[in-house]
Design an enzyme around this catalytic site. Sequence first.
Site, PDB file in Angstrom:
ATOM      1  N   ARG A   1       2.605  -0.927  10.702  1.00  0.00           N
ATOM      2  CA  ARG A   1       3.444  -0.936  11.986  1.00  0.00           C
ATOM      3  C   ARG A   1       3.899  -2.311  12.553  1.00  0.00           C
ATOM      4  O   ARG A   1       5.150  -2.714  12.886  1.00  0.00           O
ATOM      5  CB  ARG A   1       3.244   0.120  12.841  1.00  0.00           C
TER       6      ARG A   1
ATOM      7  N   LYS B   1      -7.219   8.170  -1.598  1.00  0.00           N
ATOM      8  CA  LYS B   1      -8.590   8.519  -0.835  1.00  0.00           C
ATOM      9  C   LYS B   1      -9.076   9.830  -1.655  1.00  0.00           C
ATOM     10  O   LYS B   1      -9.442  10.953  -0.992  1.00  0.00           O
ATOM     11  CB  LYS B   1      -8.640   8.672   0.676  1.00  0.00           C
TER      12      LYS B   1
ATOM     13  N   ASP C   1     -13.756  14.703  -4.394  1.00  0.00           N
ATOM     14  CA  ASP C   1     -13.725  15.837  -5.209  1.00  0.00           C
ATOM     15  C   ASP C   1     -14.575  16.062  -6.073  1.00  0.00           C
ATOM     16  O   ASP C   1     -15.807  14.995  -5.970  1.00  0.00           O
ATOM     17  CB  ASP C   1     -12.354  16.198  -6.087  1.00  0.00           C
TER      18      ASP C   1
ATOM     19  N   LYS D   1       0.683  -1.306   0.014  1.00  0.00           N
ATOM     20  CA  LYS D   1      -0.212  -0.168  -0.060  1.00  0.00           C
ATOM     21  C   LYS D   1       0.954   1.190  -0.057  1.00  0.00           C
ATOM     22  O   LYS D   1       1.743   1.404   1.078  1.00  0.00           O
ATOM     23  CB  LYS D   1      -0.833   0.127   1.410  1.00  0.00           C
TER      24      LYS D   1
ATOM     25  N   THR E   1     -11.096   5.562  10.667  1.00  0.00           N
ATOM     26  CA  THR E   1     -11.160   4.789  11.953  1.00  0.00           C
ATOM     27  C   THR E   1     -10.688   5.762  12.892  1.00  0.00           C
ATOM     28  O   THR E   1     -10.817   5.444  14.005  1.00  0.00           O
ATOM     29  CB  THR E   1     -10.058   3.468  11.867  1.00  0.00           C
TER      30      THR E   1
ATOM     31  N   ASP F   1      -3.209   4.380  -2.075  1.00  0.00           N
ATOM     32  CA  ASP F   1      -4.273   4.787  -1.204  1.00  0.00           C
ATOM     33  C   ASP F   1      -4.416   6.344  -0.992  1.00  0.00           C
ATOM     34  O   ASP F   1      -3.619   6.877  -0.131  1.00  0.00           O
ATOM     35  CB  ASP F   1      -4.045   4.042   0.050  1.00  0.00           C
TER      36      ASP F   1
HETATM   37  O1  C5P Z   1       0.577   0.721  11.170  1.00  0.00           O
HETATM   38  P1  C5P Z   1      -0.983   0.325  10.986  1.00  0.00           P
HETATM   39  O2  C5P Z   1      -1.060  -1.173  10.823  1.00  0.00           O
HETATM   40  O3  C5P Z   1      -1.825   1.069  11.945  1.00  0.00           O
HETATM   41  O4  C5P Z   1      -1.530   0.845   9.433  1.00  0.00           O
HETATM   42  C1  C5P Z   1      -2.679   0.867   9.108  1.00  0.00           C
HETATM   43  C2  C5P Z   1      -2.483   1.694   7.739  1.00  0.00           C
HETATM   44  O5  C5P Z   1      -3.913   1.659   6.980  1.00  0.00           O
HETATM   45  C3  C5P Z   1      -2.164   2.908   7.581  1.00  0.00           C
HETATM   46  O6  C5P Z   1      -1.574   3.086   6.338  1.00  0.00           O
HETATM   47  C4  C5P Z   1      -3.346   3.814   7.809  1.00  0.00           C
HETATM   48  O7  C5P Z   1      -3.418   5.136   6.798  1.00  0.00           O
HETATM   49  C5  C5P Z   1      -4.265   2.963   6.844  1.00  0.00           C
HETATM   50  N1  C5P Z   1      -5.785   3.217   7.451  1.00  0.00           N
HETATM   51  C6  C5P Z   1      -6.182   3.098   8.477  1.00  0.00           C
HETATM   52  N2  C5P Z   1      -7.622   3.191   8.824  1.00  0.00           N
HETATM   53  C7  C5P Z   1      -8.480   3.470   7.787  1.00  0.00           C
HETATM   54  C8  C5P Z   1      -7.952   3.478   6.466  1.00  0.00           C
HETATM   55  C9  C5P Z   1      -6.507   3.381   6.058  1.00  0.00           C
HETATM   56  O8  C5P Z   1      -5.522   2.763   9.115  1.00  0.00           O
HETATM   57  N3  C5P Z   1      -9.628   3.584   7.891  1.00  0.00           N
END
Ligand code: C5P
Length: 237
Positions: free
Chosen positions: A214, A61, A64, A32, A122, A59
Amino acid sequence: MDKPFIVALDFASKEEVRSFLQLFSDTSLFLKVGMELYFQEGPAIIDELKQRGHDIFLDLKLHDIPHTVKRAMKGLAKLGVDLVNVHASGGSAMMRAAIEGLEEGTPHGMNRPRCIAVTQLTSTSEQMLRDELCMERTMEEIVLHYAELAKTSGLDGVVCSAKEVPLIRERCGEQFLTVTPGIRFANDDKNDQVRVVTPYEAKQLGTNYIVIGRSITKAHDPYAAYERLKREWDGGQ
Ligand code: C5P
């Protein structure tokens, strides 16, 4: 898009990406690329990752007016990415325009990138929905409404919490993709995610793709963490 694990490359530069990917040698991943990396490195990073044999979820998002989203999507389709997204709150005309743009931009003989909608971020709480965004309905009602709107607008699926997957599948059918972030191993730090599930729980809830950042990228041994992810997804420890 046969790999159910999407690794979030939340890095600021191509150098950081390269040193991370070195750990995976020949493994083809589903990666991603988000705003942080894309706004620094531009389309060249997509080319580089594709040439290394990876699948890409871009990603960005989009949100517009329909005309602008259509033209932007036309350009993104030309990059040959596999998955893109928009905010469902842009409305049905914008989502239909996104699909039109992707269809127009997809090079001959290639598959159109699949397009999914963000229902609610989220990071958005029910209190924020009510007090800041003037939305009186519950989070669950809004997420389901947006998922149905995305489906009737021709989108391929939604980004959502794994906990919302069973209801979305019930309302939108088995073919409608669910892509879920907020994934943590059992003993991991949650960081800023609120509602987290383990890879195995996500699979049990019926999600098609998990997005994991992460827990892999910041792991002491990212390759071992990825192998653990695969094992846990299959029900092992
Ligand atoms: O590090 P982590 O596992 O929390 O990363 C989650 C990834 O998913 C990040 O790139 C975050 O921007 C993305 N994301 C998210 N919640 C959303 C949409 C995308 O955590 N609703």
